[in-house]
Design a protein around this motif. Sequence first.
Motif, short mmCIF file in Angstrom:
data_model
loop_
_atom_site.label_atom_id
_atom_site.label_comp_id
_atom_site.label_asym_id
_atom_site.label_seq_id
_atom_site.Cartn_x
_atom_site.Cartn_y
_atom_site.Cartn_z
N GLN A 13 0.82 -1.21 0.00
CA GLN A 13 0.00 0.00 0.00
C GLN A 13 0.86 1.27 0.00
O GLN A 13 0.58 2.21 -0.75
N TRP A 21 -6.29 0.95 -2.31
CA TRP A 21 -5.61 -0.35 -2.43
C TRP A 21 -5.96 -1.25 -1.25
O TRP A 21 -6.20 -2.46 -1.41
N LEU A 45 -2.07 -8.71 -2.92
CA LEU A 45 -2.05 -7.32 -3.36
C LEU A 45 -0.65 -6.72 -3.28
O LEU A 45 -0.30 -5.82 -4.06
N ALA A 53 0.96 -5.02 -6.48
CA ALA A 53 1.49 -3.66 -6.42
C ALA A 53 2.92 -3.62 -6.97
O ALA A 53 3.28 -2.70 -7.72
#
Length: 374
Positions: free
Chosen positions: A92, A129, A151, A155
């Motif tokens: 993130q 996100w 994730l 990313a």
Amino acid sequence: MKKLTSRFDKERLLLAAAAPVLAVIAALVVTALVIAITGKNPFEAFNDMLSYGSASDSQVYILNKATTYYLAGVAVAIGFRMNLFNIGVDGQYRIAAFFAAVVGGMLNLPGIIQIPVIIIVAMLVGAMWAGIAGVLKTSRGVSEVISTIMLNSIATAIIGYLIQPERLGQLDQAGTLVSTKPLSDSSFFFTLDLGPAGQLWGFIVIAIVAGLGYWFVLGRTRFGFDLRAVGQSESAAAASGVSVKKMVVTSMVLSGAMAGLIGMPTLLNESHMYSNDFPLGIGFTGIAIALLGRNNPIGIALAALLWGWLERTTNHLEVIGYDKEILGVIQGVIVLSVVIAYELVRRYGLKRQQQRVGAELAAQAAKTEKLEVA
């Protein structure tokens, strides 16, 4: 009764102080043994860490590092207070810093406008996100642990694709560094020039404000009460009218927004661009710091300072001949010591509480029996 209450309060304070004291003692003993096993003198190592860590330039370095680590710890702690394990803070903050750097590189506005725009973009990207994991958990029952790990990888792939020179990135003259377009001078956050000690990042002010906001929202508002209630018991919170799904998504969004701030000290105070050597792994460091700080804003601050101090001093140990892996050993030992010490103290406190309740019930029963006899 007042004496009994006062005695219980003192015992509670002693138990609260016992956990960190036990953790520090255990960490020192285990670390000393590990250093001794490597054939080095642990007392010389500790002495060097104390002397080198107290130097003025080391103090500035520690504060700068602690600024970033503190934001990471708070981002993770928001999820922890909700009983959510947001492992995705690392992805993130990196994707948030990347897009903030891209947007900042395209703009050339006055600093009073440009800097807030960059920060807001970072927080929005981080929030969106993290919100993906929250939506997946509430709508499809996907564990936030699994979704945030995935994730993180996504990313990394997105950043690696977009940062290429033919897309949103550029290559330096040496041909070794790929980065976004450098930010204009108006994007530079203020620093405090402390002479030979170095420059203290001004973003420490934002970190303090973020910590105060975390304390106030979670500890002094109805929303914070509902969030903590869901973390303690979803069924009880739902019975009292709290929307559990809404709180899960909101908690993840807030955690992601805070994660968006993690890369800002580096971006706005140091690098002024996002490149392939941008700091990695800070999100995972935030997990350790949140655990050490027990999700308390002051505890997280102390843990962040400790982490920065360890990083500074153990790196110097390598210079004077100690093994470079000693930092990881010390960090791991400290985390384990704190977790174990707090659990032992918690169990002892629970046992003492049960004993007190039993004693009070026995005294009340004896008093009642005397009255009946009389």
